[in-house]
Design an enzyme around this catalytic site. Structure first.
Site, PDB file in Angstrom:
ATOM      1  N   GLU A   2       0.737  -1.049  -0.030  1.00  0.00           N
ATOM      2  CA  GLU A   2       0.038  -0.133   0.011  1.00  0.00           C
ATOM      3  C   GLU A   2       1.112   1.363  -0.016  1.00  0.00           C
ATOM      4  OE1 GLU A   2      -3.321   0.293  -0.035  1.00  0.00           O
ATOM      5  OE2 GLU A   2      -3.563  -2.206  -0.081  1.00  0.00           O
ATOM      6  N   CYS A  49      -2.057   9.552   1.890  1.00  0.00           N
ATOM      7  CA  CYS A  49      -1.586   8.723   0.947  1.00  0.00           C
ATOM      8  C   CYS A  49      -2.498   9.407  -0.138  1.00  0.00           C
ATOM      9  CB  CYS A  49      -1.652   7.286   1.119  1.00  0.00           C
ATOM     10  SG  CYS A  49      -2.992   6.630   1.532  1.00  0.00           S
TER      11      CYS A  49
END
Ligand SMILES: NC(=O)c1ccc[n+]([C@@H]2O[C@H](COP(=O)([O-])OP(=O)(O)OC[C@H]3O[C@@H](n4cnc5c(N)ncnc54)[C@H](O)[C@@H]3O)[C@@H](O)[C@H]2O)c1
Length: 485
Positions: A219, A254
């Site tokens: 991720e 993110c």
């Protein structure tokens, strides 16, 4: 703390893995009752320690309570509740059709736990990014070792304390530490590594995993673009951009918007509205607001300062840009018309700076986005149906949100993960259970209906039958079975 870390070497890591593997091998983590009890305990952990969790995140990066509650506590509780509700269903083998070649038979896809998994998480949503994968891992029946980020040390210690207290300590362990501890853990053989963080470390993780052929979920991050068309509700669009950028850990998220692309013609209006809404949210002096996280540490402050000090962007700041090194604060900053080869446009920003690129036509933004690495998220604000369709079809990104930012992450029926440089694999909701399960293919047959034609000696007649059967040629099959030419 430093002394404790020094003793966590490869041998210590090996002992930890052996301990959790023993627990997994005992079979207890496979049982539905164990899994659901652990997830319930995790929910209890969050319920009973909410205030301490919020205060601890605040001490690590001064994140506002509202954000920690909305983005960590609430999402984590939802994940636990969903897993508790759906676990039996998720664990149930899925019956699937079989083919003529196995007639008579039945078949099922049986999810099985992978074994012992390592979860390495990032600092910016320290509880969510650590414990959300833990929910998936234990729901899927695995034993887990969690390595939280050393950049949020208070949260890391609290997790070690709380998980030890609420979860089965023989099957779920927290190892605190930084690079040397993570390296010692990465030398071990795992059944899956789930890593959240930068692509730089993602490459280290993947190389270590390759030595043991361990599958990975990565991720990662990237530069998430926001394309802004002109015929829109500009105030709502700007509010949603601000909420996804500065309202998400002050851009240290993110999927926070990394840069905007709009037309030359529309840019002045967009900048003006963004400024107005920023002032409405954070006041005339955003240095004083309590509603923005600070930059997490001096390294990240220096990294962001370098992006602003790049000669290529001098004179491009149209809003903000104030910095306070001692308080680790940078005010919400807009930059207009930065060159595409400037540092700010070639690195993930991960902070409160938002460059705006301009193009002649909004469609030209597609080329800009696609010329970079594939982002974790891509956003479009428009009322134009054709543009929406084109955007979804032509932009490759981990996820897309139209007329909003970041909220796709909260939809548990959507997979969350990257593509290309923004990562591989996904999780959230049932996808988390799947990320930590092997889908075992099982075929059930009885002793009835044994077909001699599959066995030697292989004759021309048997081959004819086989070809007709696999070709779906019923008449050919009948003729072959009757021996007609
Ligand atoms: N996709 C997502 O869900 C997601 C979520 C949050 C952050 N991110 C990305 O993470 C990055 C920022 O987070 P970060 O600063 O915590 O990332 P990071 O890569 O610096 O750290 C992540 C983890 O890796 C470990 N680590 C650091 N250096 C290491 C090394 N040399 N060897 C082994 N392990 C090492 C750290 O201890 C930490 O646990 C950004 O790129 C952001 O986009 C992605």
């Amino acid at each position: 703390m430093a002394e404790e870390r020094a003793v966590f070497d490869s041998e210590a890591a090996e002992r930890v893995v052996a301990e959790v593997r023993e627990s997994f091998n005992s079979g207890k983590t496979r049982r539905y009752e164990w899994r659901v009890e652990q997830v319930k305990n995790l929910l209890k952990l969050v319920d009973e320690n909410q205030k301490e969790m919020i205060d601890t995140v605040h001490s690590d990066c001064s994140k506002p309570e509202f954000e920690t509650f909305a983005h960590e506590i609430a999402l984590l509780k939802n994940s636990c509740k969903l897993a508790i509700k759906e676990l039996r269903h998720w664990m149930t083998p899925e019956k699937v059709k079989t083919s003529i070649t196995t007639f008579p038979s039945s078949a099922a896809i049986v999810p099985e736990p992978l074994g012992v998994v390592l979860i390495i998480s990032a600092w910016n949503y320290p509880f969510l990014l650590s414990l959300d994968p833990v929910v998936g891992a234990i729901a899927a029946g695995n034993a887990v070792v969690l390595k939280p980020s050393e950049i949020s040390p208070a949260t890391s210690s609290l997790m070690a304390k709380l998980l030890g207290k609420y979860l089965d300590p023989s099957a779920v362990k927290v190892i605190e530490g930084a690079t040397s501890e993570t390296s010692a853990l990465l030398e071990q053989k795992w059944d899956k590594i789930f890593y959240t963080g930068s692509g730089r470390v993602g490459r280290i993780v993947m190389a270590a995993a390759a030595k043991h052929l361990t599958p990975v979920v990565l991720e990662l991050g990237g530069k998430s673009p926001v394309v802004v068309d002109s015929q829109i509700n500009l105030q709502v669009a700007c509010r949603r951009i601000i909420s996804g950028k500065w309202g998400c850990n002050n851009g240290q998220a993110c999927i926070a918007p990394d840069y905007i692309i709009t037309t030359k013609e529309f840019a002045p209006k967009l900048v003006e509205t963004l400024k107005q809404e920023l002032e409405r949210f954070y006041g005339k002096n955003p240095m004083e607001t309590k509603d923005l996280s600070r930059i997490v540490n001096a390294n990240h402050f220096a990294r962001l300062s370098k992006l602003l000090d790049d000669d290529k962007v001098s004179g491009k700041i149209v809003h903000g840009g104030e910095r306070d090194k001692t308080k680790l604060q940078i005010t919400p900053t807009l930059l207009l018309d930065v060159p595409r080869d400037s540092l700010i446009m070639t690195e993930e920003i991960f902070g409160p700076l938002l460059p705006i690129l301009t193009v002649d036509k909004v469609e030209d933004s597609f080329e800009v986005v696609n010329s970079g690495t594939k982002p974790l998220a891509a956003y479009l604000f428009t009322n134009n149906k054709r543009l929406k369709d084109q955007f979804v079809a032509c932009i490759s990104a981990g996820g897309v949100a139209i007329n909003d930012t970041t909220l796709h992450l909260t939809v548990s029926t959507l997979p969350f993960g990257g593509v290309g440089d923004s990562g591989m694999g996904s999780y959230h909701g049932k996808f988390s259970f799947d990320a930590f399960s092997h889908k075992k293919a099982v075929l059930y047959r009885s002793f009835a209906g044994d077909a001699p034609m599959r066995y030697p000696p292989y004759t021309k007649g048997k081959l004819r039958i086989l070809k007709a059967l696999l070709g779906g040629d019923i008449w050919g099959l009948i003729r072959a079975l009757l021996g007609w030419s």
